[in-house]
Design a protein around this motif. Sequence first.
Motif, PDB file in Angstrom:
ATOM      1  N   LEU A   1       4.166  88.376  14.275  1.00 35.20           N
ATOM      2  CA  LEU A   1       3.930  86.773  14.441  1.00 35.20           C
ATOM      3  C   LEU A   1       3.084  86.273  15.439  1.00 35.20           C
ATOM      4  O   LEU A   1       2.123  85.539  15.144  1.00 35.20           O
ATOM      5  CB  LEU A   1       5.433  86.369  15.148  1.00 35.20           C
TER       6      LEU A   1
ATOM      7  N   TRP B   1      -0.212  86.369  13.575  1.00 32.29           N
ATOM      8  CA  TRP B   1      -0.304  85.242  12.668  1.00 32.29           C
ATOM      9  C   TRP B   1      -0.587  84.018  13.479  1.00 32.29           C
ATOM     10  O   TRP B   1      -1.087  83.089  12.938  1.00 32.29           O
ATOM     11  CB  TRP B   1       0.858  84.891  11.834  1.00 32.29           C
ATOM     12  N   GLN B   2      -0.245  83.950  14.727  1.00 30.13           N
ATOM     13  CA  GLN B   2      -0.181  82.946  15.544  1.00 30.13           C
ATOM     14  C   GLN B   2      -1.317  83.075  16.719  1.00 30.13           C
ATOM     15  O   GLN B   2      -1.077  82.287  17.736  1.00 30.13           O
ATOM     16  CB  GLN B   2       0.890  82.488  16.254  1.00 30.13           C
ATOM     17  N   ASP B   3      -2.443  83.759  16.283  1.00 27.13           N
ATOM     18  CA  ASP B   3      -3.542  83.897  17.159  1.00 27.13           C
ATOM     19  C   ASP B   3      -3.261  84.223  18.611  1.00 27.13           C
ATOM     20  O   ASP B   3      -3.682  83.506  19.573  1.00 27.13           O
ATOM     21  CB  ASP B   3      -4.277  82.488  17.222  1.00 27.13           C
ATOM     22  N   ARG B   4      -2.280  85.138  19.057  1.00 28.03           N
ATOM     23  CA  ARG B   4      -1.885  85.796  20.210  1.00 28.03           C
ATOM     24  C   ARG B   4      -1.531  87.079  20.168  1.00 28.03           C
ATOM     25  O   ARG B   4      -1.447  87.613  18.795  1.00 28.03           O
ATOM     26  CB  ARG B   4      -0.692  84.591  20.914  1.00 28.03           C
TER      27      ARG B   4
ATOM     28  N   ARG C   1       9.407  82.806   8.227  1.00 32.00           N
ATOM     29  CA  ARG C   1       9.754  82.522   9.452  1.00 32.00           C
ATOM     30  C   ARG C   1       8.456  81.805  10.155  1.00 32.00           C
ATOM     31  O   ARG C   1       8.806  80.757  10.818  1.00 32.00           O
ATOM     32  CB  ARG C   1      10.262  83.606  10.388  1.00 32.00           C
ATOM     33  N   ALA C   2       7.346  82.182  10.130  1.00 30.60           N
ATOM     34  CA  ALA C   2       6.218  81.767  10.666  1.00 30.60           C
ATOM     35  C   ALA C   2       5.828  80.539  10.020  1.00 30.60           C
ATOM     36  O   ALA C   2       5.225  79.593  10.802  1.00 30.60           O
ATOM     37  CB  ALA C   2       5.147  82.722  10.790  1.00 30.60           C
TER      38      ALA C   2
END
Lengths: 318, 583
Positions: free
Chosen positions: A32, A35-38, A278-279
């Motif tokens: 996750l 995919w969420q730039d972290r 989910r993301a």
Amino acid sequence: MSEGMTILFALAVMGGAVGSAAVLTWFERRLLGIWQDRYGPNRLGAFGIGQVAADMLKLLTKHDWVPPFADKWVFIFAPTAIVIVMLLGFAVVPFGPDLHIIDINIGLLFFLGMTSLAVYSVLLGALSSNNKYALLGGLRSAAQMVSYEVFMGLSLIGVVMLTGSFSLQDIVEAQRDGWYFISQFLGLFVFVIAAIAESHRLPFDLPEAEHELTAGFHTEYSGMKFTLFMLGEYLGLILISCMITTLFFGGWLGPWLPPIVWFGIKTFLIICFFILLRAAIPRPRYDQLMSLGWKIMLPLTLINLVVTGAVALWMYGG
Amino acid sequence: MLVVEQTTDNTVLAELFEKFGEDSFVVQKSSDGIPTLWLQANKLHEVLRFLKPEYSMLYDLFGIDERLRTNRQGQPDSDFTVVYHLLSLSSNADIRLKLATPESNPEVPTITDVWKNANWYEREAWDMLGIKFTNHPNLYRILLPPTWEGHALRKDHPARATELEPFSLNEAKQAEEQEALRFRPEEWGMQTSKDGTEYMFLNLGPNHPSVHGVFRIALQLDGEVVVDAVPDIGYHHRGAEKMGERQSWPSYMPYTDRIDYLGGVMNNLPYCLSVEKLAGIEVPERAKVIRIMLAELFRISSHLVFYGTFVQDIGQMSPVFYMFADRERLFGIIEAITGGRMHPAWFRIGGVAQDLPNGWEKLVKEFIDSMPARLDHYDKMAMQNSLIKSRTVGIGKYSAEEAIEWGVTGPNLRATGVDWDLRKQRPYAGYDQFEFEVPIAQNGDSYDRAVVRVEEIRQSLRIVRQCLDNMPEGPYKSDHKLTSPPPKESTMEDIETLIHHFLHTSWGPVIPAGEACIPIEATKGLNSYHLISDGSTTSYRTRIRTPSFPHLQQIPLISRGLMIPDLIAIIASIDFVMADVDR
């Protein structure tokens, strides 16, 4: 396999499943994160894998708390139930040509039976908590599971018809000529959606719905009992991915590599797909989920049944 | 768009005098040019009803404790004054009405029968100043706990903890406080059951992931359907208005930052404008453009938080991280310019704290160049997502008339198709120099409230680009003697300047007596500081009108008959922070 070997193998599967579920908590957060730039948890150990141990340690040493207003024994039983039934579900999974704990002729039904029992865990947890948010979560989960259970089962009947058997090993063997995700794409589609609803993960996490019901059915749970709920959820995710592999993607079938490796790769990719879902997808409203189920999913399943039935009759009936 | 000139002529006064007779009113001089009239309580309803067709919005209602005020030349005797600030959208004008009450019996008739949103304002005035509103439907405390003793904004109420006994909380007191917070449906005229089935009463908050702070909504539920709701605020109250009465004029600046804590320096602006109006300070051109640039950067920042949390509350997990990453980059720029991030407290009376640092152009340019493509990407991810649409379109709808009746301003008003943006209507602080459009939407539902804000981000980027291309040269702060910090250049040359500098930095400047209130288009709607100076180094009364306060008041109206997830979508789409509500 001898009896002793079977017991050993059963223990190995249990350990493997629980271990994978534990690693999955870390893996999901890393994925996750990407995919969420972290980053996600990346500090402890290689790639942050030590986070699993740290989380375990934290959860295990937390105060084991039962709220005074809760129904004590049901409150304790609820989270254990989900772990037990999910682990039992692994008994019928064929990991390789002869690699299974048990190959019974109703394997598929056994799996469906076990996963449906999981709803009791959620319901009992919600009701015994004696908390309004938990109650609302329990209500949602009852409605959601009852409706999605219907076509979760029906969506797999196509596979059974084409194979002519409920045995999971037979189903895998029958896919030597072509994996069922081609002929049974409707069944797969419905099953995946029903499976997310069954394992109540985003986007169908309505019984939990953090933004609406704080934590829904497990609002009052913490520490070890909360861990069991989470463990149950991750076991469910793995089990369902195993089933999708078995039923639609040829199970352990595959060239060159050993069967168990093929099984592992396929299951892993399906798990990644669930995490991606989910993301990406927002949560529908409760009544929207219901109407999606009864107005779209059920007709789709029935069409799939009729068409598959006709084809099966035409091919093998004569 | 149609921009109506702000009316400062007194035709409305002539009409009022003609209708009610000139001796019914006492006209007060105000520093901000808003017509201010004193009237008698028995004429209040008639006058308000007469004004309402034109002055359709009750912009603000508050009380003043006048007992220690010395500069009241020409004003009728009053111990506690109630102020009604009305706003006309059609003629772009304000009018202020004042009602005097004696200390012995501070009582005025309620106007909840004229404006529905007077309800909370009157409760606040009761809570803070002990002014009774006859026939008010539920005149309970609103910001302070029900067990509070005294009325906090009265001048004889202590302002600091050190003036009180040390605080202690024993078990009995804890139980009493908790019991006082219990929600009692009968107090709000609610049925507890219907046709033999009981309703469920659910406390959504004050601690709940989706209420954006500490905010409680007591819900009356039939299954998951919201039958009625009672918002309960005050958990974030820090007495910002009371603090205004003890801080010097410039040292109050950091407190304003924390009102709408997502708005940063946007909060400094209305405070600065009001003080500058009282002091008669003209702000240099460069300072104006710097202020607008920073204010718009903070509007982008605030809207990004809205955007992210809005989709997150609907259950989409990922976008919020992208928006927060953008906000981080923005904070990097703000940090480079101001040294602060969320609360820079960077504006000063008469200008800003420092000149822009070397190389600011590069930072700002990089950001505004990169944003449009990212916003398009977010559009595809969130705003065009069919599930997001099905969760928000048609949910929490209100009409333009309802919005105005309830005092709704800003993007929430523009989502109903009302083309009203103060930056266009009254180009304060130099907005007349900029080209931008005012985004509006038509349906007034949760989705449209988001659409307006997303488009506002693009327009703000446009304004920032114009600041970047046309930053004027010159001083960043006025050299007026009342600015802060005071000019220091010649302090070592003559003793007079040194004395002034010393007094201004130790006690603070003395702002001339008067009253001023300059509303601005803040991130969430109209925000203003009604400041009363009694000719001293502190404000006599600081009244903060925030947009979120009336926005929360109408939650019950738009959520009845919907389900809990809809209520969450509505809360998310209103875009509030509790500090902006409770102050």
